[in-house]
Design an enzyme around this catalytic site. Structure first.
Site, PDB file in Angstrom:
ATOM      1  N   HIS A 138       0.850  -1.199   0.000  1.00  0.00           N
ATOM      2  CA  HIS A 138       0.000   0.000   0.000  1.00  0.00           C
ATOM      3  C   HIS A 138       0.878   1.238   0.000  1.00  0.00           C
ATOM      4  O   HIS A 138       1.866   1.283   0.733  1.00  0.00           O
ATOM      5  CB  HIS A 138      -0.883   0.045   1.253  1.00  0.00           C
ATOM      6  CG  HIS A 138      -1.678  -1.207   1.448  1.00  0.00           C
ATOM      7  ND1 HIS A 138      -1.142  -2.332   2.007  1.00  0.00           N
ATOM      8  CD2 HIS A 138      -2.941  -1.506   1.119  1.00  0.00           C
ATOM      9  CE1 HIS A 138      -2.061  -3.289   2.022  1.00  0.00           C
ATOM     10  NE2 HIS A 138      -3.158  -2.819   1.484  1.00  0.00           N
ATOM     11  N   LYS A 313     -15.436  22.296 -20.780  1.00  0.00           N
ATOM     12  CA  LYS A 313     -16.334  22.242 -21.949  1.00  0.00           C
ATOM     13  C   LYS A 313     -15.682  22.826 -23.207  1.00  0.00           C
ATOM     14  O   LYS A 313     -15.828  22.275 -24.298  1.00  0.00           O
ATOM     15  CB  LYS A 313     -17.642  22.974 -21.649  1.00  0.00           C
ATOM     16  CG  LYS A 313     -18.499  22.284 -20.591  1.00  0.00           C
ATOM     17  CD  LYS A 313     -19.786  23.038 -20.318  1.00  0.00           C
ATOM     18  CE  LYS A 313     -20.563  22.400 -19.191  1.00  0.00           C
ATOM     19  NZ  LYS A 313     -21.829  23.052 -18.903  1.00  0.00           N
ATOM     20  N   ASP A 354     -26.548  21.469 -23.378  1.00  0.00           N
ATOM     21  CA  ASP A 354     -27.008  22.632 -22.602  1.00  0.00           C
ATOM     22  C   ASP A 354     -27.756  23.580 -23.543  1.00  0.00           C
ATOM     23  O   ASP A 354     -28.808  24.126 -23.193  1.00  0.00           O
ATOM     24  CB  ASP A 354     -25.826  23.406 -21.996  1.00  0.00           C
ATOM     25  CG  ASP A 354     -25.160  22.672 -20.842  1.00  0.00           C
ATOM     26  OD1 ASP A 354     -25.827  21.825 -20.229  1.00  0.00           O
ATOM     27  OD2 ASP A 354     -23.981  22.966 -20.569  1.00  0.00           O
TER      28      ASP A 354
HETATM   29  P1  NAP Z   1     -18.846  30.339 -14.851  1.00  0.00           P
HETATM   30  O1  NAP Z   1     -18.317  30.102 -16.204  1.00  0.00           O
HETATM   31  O2  NAP Z   1     -17.924  30.283 -13.688  1.00  0.00           O
HETATM   32  O3  NAP Z   1     -19.543  31.810 -14.832  1.00  0.00           O
HETATM   33  C1  NAP Z   1     -20.020  32.354 -13.649  1.00  0.00           C
HETATM   34  C2  NAP Z   1     -20.790  33.649 -13.951  1.00  0.00           C
HETATM   35  O4  NAP Z   1     -21.341  34.110 -12.723  1.00  0.00           O
HETATM   36  C3  NAP Z   1     -19.927  34.767 -14.489  1.00  0.00           C
HETATM   37  O5  NAP Z   1     -20.666  35.522 -15.403  1.00  0.00           O
HETATM   38  C4  NAP Z   1     -19.626  35.578 -13.224  1.00  0.00           C
HETATM   39  O6  NAP Z   1     -19.379  36.933 -13.482  1.00  0.00           O
HETATM   40  C5  NAP Z   1     -20.932  35.461 -12.509  1.00  0.00           C
HETATM   41  N1  NAP Z   1     -20.808  35.733 -11.077  1.00  0.00           N
HETATM   42  C6  NAP Z   1     -20.156  34.965 -10.162  1.00  0.00           C
HETATM   43  N2  NAP Z   1     -20.257  35.539  -8.938  1.00  0.00           N
HETATM   44  C7  NAP Z   1     -20.984  36.673  -9.088  1.00  0.00           C
HETATM   45  C8  NAP Z   1     -21.441  37.677  -8.194  1.00  0.00           C
HETATM   46  N3  NAP Z   1     -21.166  37.623  -6.882  1.00  0.00           N
HETATM   47  N4  NAP Z   1     -22.188  38.698  -8.681  1.00  0.00           N
HETATM   48  C9  NAP Z   1     -22.482  38.751  -9.992  1.00  0.00           C
HETATM   49  N5  NAP Z   1     -22.068  37.839 -10.899  1.00  0.00           N
HETATM   50  C10 NAP Z   1     -21.333  36.801 -10.455  1.00  0.00           C
HETATM   51  O7  NAP Z   1     -20.043  29.357 -14.506  1.00  0.00           O
HETATM   52  P2  NAP Z   1     -21.021  28.591 -15.527  1.00  0.00           P
HETATM   53  O8  NAP Z   1     -20.443  27.308 -15.951  1.00  0.00           O
HETATM   54  O9  NAP Z   1     -21.439  29.553 -16.570  1.00  0.00           O
HETATM   55  O10 NAP Z   1     -22.240  28.222 -14.543  1.00  0.00           O
HETATM   56  C11 NAP Z   1     -23.097  29.237 -14.044  1.00  0.00           C
HETATM   57  C12 NAP Z   1     -24.252  28.604 -13.288  1.00  0.00           C
HETATM   58  O11 NAP Z   1     -25.026  27.798 -14.160  1.00  0.00           O
HETATM   59  C13 NAP Z   1     -23.775  27.634 -12.183  1.00  0.00           C
HETATM   60  O12 NAP Z   1     -23.804  28.291 -10.960  1.00  0.00           O
HETATM   61  C14 NAP Z   1     -24.774  26.482 -12.211  1.00  0.00           C
HETATM   62  O13 NAP Z   1     -25.638  26.555 -11.087  1.00  0.00           O
HETATM   63  C15 NAP Z   1     -25.592  26.722 -13.446  1.00  0.00           C
HETATM   64  N6  NAP Z   1     -25.597  25.520 -14.314  1.00  0.00           N
HETATM   65  C16 NAP Z   1     -26.786  24.914 -14.541  1.00  0.00           C
HETATM   66  C17 NAP Z   1     -26.846  23.808 -15.366  1.00  0.00           C
HETATM   67  C18 NAP Z   1     -28.164  23.112 -15.597  1.00  0.00           C
HETATM   68  O14 NAP Z   1     -28.189  22.076 -16.266  1.00  0.00           O
HETATM   69  N7  NAP Z   1     -29.240  23.635 -15.064  1.00  0.00           N
HETATM   70  C19 NAP Z   1     -25.691  23.320 -15.992  1.00  0.00           C
HETATM   71  C20 NAP Z   1     -24.483  23.966 -15.740  1.00  0.00           C
HETATM   72  C21 NAP Z   1     -24.445  25.075 -14.899  1.00  0.00           C
HETATM   73  P3  NAP Z   1     -17.884  37.485 -13.721  1.00  0.00           P
HETATM   74  O15 NAP Z   1     -17.587  37.227 -15.173  1.00  0.00           O
HETATM   75  O16 NAP Z   1     -17.978  38.914 -13.371  1.00  0.00           O
HETATM   76  O17 NAP Z   1     -16.970  36.707 -12.800  1.00  0.00           O
END
Ligand code: NAP
Length: 516
Positions: A138, A313, A354
């Site tokens: 291990h 992605k 998506d």
């Molecule tokens: P990401 O690439 O990290 O983007 C995050 C976004 O949130 C950016 O535009 C960021 O703005 C903004 N943000 C973060 N903190 C913030 C704050 N305090 N105030 C204002 N804006 C803020 O993430 P992502 O992959 O696009 O995912 C985003 C969300 O989508 C996730 O939280 C998840 O819950 C959801 N999601 C859902 C699915 C589904 O199937 N339903 C699938 C994937 C993801 P800045 O550019 O200014 O940092």
């Protein structure tokens, strides 16, 4: 057939009864063996009689292990005392089926080897009432540098070779897969830690002698050990064979993903010889590409599909393009892919479900042709939303905390996307920031003042944990129509199911997502 062993730790003689009850639960749960870990019990004055009772009354064949501190156990005594203990437990007609002994001590001392040989069956003295020798190694810090030569030496003396090391990435599992075939003796080759699960679940695919599963999450004896129920029911361990197709969710982190429960339920319903695993890949593009290349190149692995999530992605899209694979229109438009399919000829196909999910969810409620729509955020999901809205014929506005990132997103889609600082009149809003997500940067907040959103717009909230975010709640309370992130998640997962199996998911699989 690959055996399933459940480890049970016994420290005191008064724990024997509950250990035997646990052994019964292991039997009922589908295990083939129990491993009694007696590292502490062995130092107790009544340890020998307690261990003999365990062996005598166990409902399943026994692996008896007294593990030293050096290899992750608790035994601190002298080696000769450890051998004497094992010898005393396994006398006469009472012998555990397997006796685990560490290779490090075995190879160090001829005296110890001679003593252990008296306890176990060996070439010069094959007796059916004697234990079979498991020589084990291990390493909790990583892969031993001399692993190859060590296991080759172990194979000469052992009835069963057992080697377990902490994987540094999923690529370590590939070496574990190969070991049973290369050594030619019964072999247990397992990777520990978050990257090691494939080596444990896929052991039957590669002829592994046994794998370990914990009775429950609290009783795991090594990092990354699945529970017996997960192994038997979720991963359908008993139906895994050399032809089993492998799928998984690759990203960082993936341990809380609902996708393994969903897709394994689908494979079970469709009686498909396939398994779906969580596959953590460190958050850098080089690690993702190296892992994907090595897993795709492995001849016996049959990697047939991946769900790909944050932050890989975009790398998946460019990887498939560079390999000459096929990217669907949603990938071309968004520059990101969340699904990989490997066809029968080994060709790669990248899709973005998506985009499809957002498109389907909005189209079911509203005709956006020629209408304005707002995307909140500029990350990966915002790109998918922008692509979906463009496919629906909408004029897209993007609003983000960091305006430079919004400009970047807009310019990659061309002049059709406008960066704004207020929503204006829009027919749909797609919320794509991580604000409102439990465990996210601002779980109680909203990314925009809900009062400035038009009441007659449709709001699609992509966050699905919680199902009702503060923004969705405020918008719904004021009479607005909302779509939750769970619907998006279900739609994208269902689209992956169609791409891989050509069929729709059944209600039981969709219920897995609802319940979790
Ligand atoms: P990401 O690439 O990290 O983007 C995050 C976004 O949130 C950016 O535009 C960021 O703005 C903004 N943000 C973060 N903190 C913030 C704050 N305090 N105030 C204002 N804006 C803020 O993430 P992502 O992959 O696009 O995912 C985003 C969300 O989508 C996730 O939280 C998840 O819950 C959801 N999601 C859902 C699915 C589904 O199937 N339903 C699938 C994937 C993801 P800045 O550019 O200014 O940092």
């Amino acid at each position: 057939m690959t055996l399933v062993a459940v480890p049970i730790e016994v420290e005191e003689p008064n724990e024997v009864a509950s250990a035997l009850e646990d052994a019964n639960l292991a039997k009922v749960g589908g295990a083939d063996l129990v491993e009694f870990r007696v590292d502490v019990l062995a130092e107790h004055p009544e340890g020998v009689s307690a261990a003999r009772q365990l062996v005598r009354e166990s409902p399943l064949p026994v692996v008896l292990t007294c593990r030293s501190e050096a290899e992750g156990g608790s035994w601190r005594g002298e080696e000769t005392d450890r051998v004497s203990f094992l010898e005393a437990v396994g006398t006469d007609d009472l012998a555990p089926q397997f006796l685990d002994f560490e290779e490090a001590v075995w190879s160090r001392s001829a005296n110890i080897r001679q003593k252990v040989r008296l306890v176990v069956a060996h070439d010069q003295q094959v007796r059916p009432d004697r234990s079979r020798l498991v020589l084990s190694k291990h390493d909790f810090d990583g892969r031993p540098t001399d692993l190859t030569s060590r296991v080759a030496a172990m194979a000469v003396d052992a009835d069963v070779v057992k080697v377990a090391w902490t994987a540094r990435s999923l690529r370590d599992c590939l070496e574990a897969f190969e070991m049973p075939r290369l050594l030619g003796v019964p072999t247990v080759a397992l990777c520990m830690g978050p990257f090691g699960l494939p080596s444990r679940v896929l052991a039957p695919k590669f002829g592994g002698f046994l794998t370990f599963a914990a009775l429950d999450a609290a009783s795991a004896t090594a990092p990354g050990q699945p529970t017996l129920s997960e192994l038997i029911h979720q991963y359908r361990f008993r139906s895994i064979d050399s032809n089993t197709e492998v799928y998984g969710v690759a990203g960082w982190p993936v341990e809380h993903s609902k996708s393994p429960a969903f897709h394994n339920q689908i494979f079970s319903e469709q009686q498909r010889n396939a398994v779906y695993l969580p596959l953590p890949v460190a958050p850098d593009a080089t690690a993702f590409v190296a892992t994907l290349e090595s897993w795709l190149a492995h001849p016996g692995l049959d990697l047939r599909g991946l769900s790909v999530t944050l932050p890989h992605k975009e790398t998946l899209a460019s990887f498939v393009q560079e390999c000459g694979g096929c990217c669907d229109e949603a990938v071309e438009l968004s520059g990101a892919a969340n699904t990989l399919r490997v066809d029968d000829s080994g060709n790669l196909h990248a899709s973005n479900t998506d985009v499809l999910a957002i498109e389907e969810a909005l189209a079911a409620r509203i005709d956006l042709q020629g209408q304005s729509a707002l995307v909140l955020g500029a990350g990966g999901v915002a790109r998918a939303a922008t692509a979906a809205l463009l496919r629906l014929g909408a004029q897209v506005r993007v609003m983000n905390r960091t305006s430079a990132r919004a400009e970047q997103l807009a310019s990659s889609f061309g002049t059709s996307v406008e960066v704004v600082t207020t929503p204006g009149e829009v027919s749909a809003v797609v919320q794509c920031t991580s604000v409102g997500m439990s465990g996210g940067p601002d779980p109680k907040g909203t990314p925009i003042d809900p009062a400035i959103l038009p009441r007659d717009a449709v709001l699609l909230e992509t966050v699905y944990e919680p199902v009702m975010t503060p923004l969705r709640e405020a918008f719904a309370t004021s009479g607005g129509q909302t779509i939750g992130g769970l619907e998006m998640f279900q739609r994208q997962a269902a689209a992956q199911c169609r791409l891989w199996t050509g069929r729709e998911p059944g209600p039981a699989a969709l219920a897995v997502l609802d319940d979790s």
